[in-house]
Structures are given as structure tokens and as C-alpha cells.
Design a protein around this motif. Structure first.
Motif, PDB file in Angstrom:
ATOM      1  N   GLU A  21      46.112  36.373  50.041  1.00 58.11           N
ATOM      2  CA  GLU A  21      46.361  36.960  48.524  1.00 58.11           C
ATOM      3  C   GLU A  21      46.006  35.795  47.583  1.00 58.11           C
ATOM      4  N   ILE A  22      45.263  34.725  47.758  1.00 61.11           N
ATOM      5  CA  ILE A  22      45.110  33.536  47.031  1.00 61.11           C
ATOM      6  C   ILE A  22      44.176  34.213  45.582  1.00 61.11           C
ATOM      7  N   VAL A  23      44.766  33.773  44.582  1.00 62.84           N
ATOM      8  CA  VAL A  23      43.997  34.070  43.265  1.00 62.84           C
ATOM      9  C   VAL A  23      43.560  32.983  42.602  1.00 62.84           C
ATOM     10  N   ILE A  24      42.273  32.683  42.500  1.00 57.66           N
ATOM     11  CA  ILE A  24      41.497  31.749  41.547  1.00 57.66           C
ATOM     12  C   ILE A  24      41.749  32.151  40.142  1.00 57.66           C
ATOM     13  N   GLY A  25      42.468  31.104  39.571  1.00 58.43           N
ATOM     14  CA  GLY A  25      42.551  31.372  37.987  1.00 58.43           C
ATOM     15  C   GLY A  25      42.967  30.196  37.097  1.00 58.43           C
ATOM     16  N   ILE A  26      43.269  30.437  35.985  1.00 63.41           N
ATOM     17  CA  ILE A  26      43.872  29.141  35.138  1.00 63.41           C
ATOM     18  C   ILE A  26      45.295  28.991  35.457  1.00 63.41           C
ATOM     19  N   LYS A  27      45.747  27.795  35.179  1.00 59.82           N
ATOM     20  CA  LYS A  27      47.079  27.334  35.446  1.00 59.82           C
ATOM     21  C   LYS A  27      48.043  28.213  34.590  1.00 59.82           C
ATOM     22  N   SER A  28      49.280  28.735  35.342  1.00 58.74           N
ATOM     23  CA  SER A  28      50.167  29.592  34.810  1.00 58.74           C
ATOM     24  C   SER A  28      50.694  28.626  33.675  1.00 58.74           C
ATOM     25  N   SER A  29      51.447  29.309  32.529  1.00 66.26           N
ATOM     26  CA  SER A  29      52.079  28.791  31.301  1.00 66.26           C
ATOM     27  C   SER A  29      53.760  28.513  32.056  1.00 66.26           C
ATOM     28  N   LEU A  30      54.460  27.825  31.200  1.00 72.64           N
ATOM     29  CA  LEU A  30      55.814  27.499  31.436  1.00 72.64           C
ATOM     30  C   LEU A  30      56.510  28.951  31.340  1.00 72.64           C
ATOM     31  N   ASP A  32      55.143  31.902  31.657  1.00 73.43           N
ATOM     32  CA  ASP A  32      54.797  32.924  32.681  1.00 73.43           C
ATOM     33  C   ASP A  32      55.747  32.452  34.120  1.00 73.43           C
ATOM     34  N   ARG A  33      55.820  31.342  34.373  1.00 68.34           N
ATOM     35  CA  ARG A  33      56.499  30.734  35.479  1.00 68.34           C
ATOM     36  C   ARG A  33      58.308  31.165  35.324  1.00 68.34           C
ATOM     37  N   ALA A  34      58.506  31.032  34.084  1.00 67.66           N
ATOM     38  CA  ALA A  34      59.883  31.345  33.885  1.00 67.66           C
ATOM     39  C   ALA A  34      60.196  32.893  34.005  1.00 67.66           C
ATOM     40  N   ASN A  35      59.194  33.669  33.739  1.00 69.62           N
ATOM     41  CA  ASN A  35      59.256  35.164  33.853  1.00 69.62           C
ATOM     42  C   ASN A  35      59.258  35.327  35.252  1.00 69.62           C
ATOM     43  N   ASP A  36      58.317  34.741  35.854  1.00 71.33           N
ATOM     44  CA  ASP A  36      58.183  35.010  37.746  1.00 71.33           C
ATOM     45  C   ASP A  36      59.494  34.791  38.186  1.00 71.33           C
ATOM     46  N   THR A  62      57.567  35.107  43.434  1.00 73.44           N
ATOM     47  CA  THR A  62      56.657  36.085  42.443  1.00 73.44           C
ATOM     48  C   THR A  62      55.900  35.132  41.742  1.00 73.44           C
ATOM     49  N   GLU A  63      54.548  35.466  41.740  1.00 76.16           N
ATOM     50  CA  GLU A  63      53.398  34.863  40.848  1.00 76.16           C
ATOM     51  C   GLU A  63      52.856  35.782  40.258  1.00 76.16           C
ATOM     52  N   ALA A  64      52.632  35.613  38.703  1.00 77.17           N
ATOM     53  CA  ALA A  64      51.809  36.431  37.937  1.00 77.17           C
ATOM     54  C   ALA A  64      52.318  37.710  37.888  1.00 77.17           C
TER      55      ALA A  64
END
Length: 102
Positions: A21-30, A32-36, A62-64
Motif C-alpha cells: 500500500e505504498i503511496v508515492i507522494g509529497i511529504k505530509s505536513s505537521l 496532517d500527521r497530527a490529524n492522523d 493511520t497515514e493520510a
């Protein structure tokens, strides 16, 4: 890169199954990580609140806003955990990575 990572993981001794389930994309923001982290906490709390459910048998990541459920469980436990996660506010997708007990 996604395929290469899967190939490398498959080459490791005793690996039974790969769920790529690897997703290639931009680095998540702080934020976004807090929401996860918040979503993970809510899912875990809902699992603990479920009567007669071995919540410690399942790892929640949880991721994204995608919740990954992992562990060694029965089919009934997997179904219940999946429903709990799906019905948790903020969850966009649930990925099951379970090993099933008879």
C-alpha cells in the motif's frame, strides 16, 4: 520504487504475504500527521470501548486518513475491527492486514 520495495520485502526469509500500500507522494505536513495521530487515537478508543473485544490484538496505524489494521485475529474480530474503524470520524479508507486464526 514501489515495485522495488515489494520485491525486496518478498525476498526476506519467512515473509508469508505482502500488502503493498505504498503511496508515492509529497511529504505530509505537521497538521496532517497530527490529524492522523488523532484518528488513530479515536479508532483505538473505539476498539477499547467495544465489549469483549481484544483491542490489544490489533495494531492501528493511520497515514493520510487511511487506517491500517494489523494483527492476528479471528474473522469475526477482523470484521468488527474493520466496521469500528470505518465508522470512526475522519477515516477515509481502511486497509486490513490480518493473519486469521481458525
Amino acid at each position: 520504487l514501489k515495485t522495488k520495495a515489494e520485491t525486496l520485502a518478498k525476498s526476506i526469509a519467512h515473509v508469508k504475504n505482502i500488502t503493498n500500500e505504498i503511496v508515492i507522494g509529497i511529504k505530509s505536513s505537521l497538521s496532517d500527521r497530527a490529524n492522523d495521530t488523532f484518528i488513530t487515537s479515536k479508532v483505538k478508543a473505539n476498539l477499547v470501548a467495544e465489549k469483549d473485544f481484544p483491542s490489544n490484538a490489533i495494531k492501528v496505524v493511520t497515514e493520510a486518513s487511511t487506517v491500517y489494521l494489523m494483527g492476528v485475529v479471528t474473522q469475526k474480530e477482523a470484521n468488527l475491527a474493520t466496521e469500528i474503524a470505518r465508522n470512526t470520524d475522519g477515516v477515509k479508507k481502511v486497509v486490513k492486514v490480518f493473519e486469521y486464526l481458525p
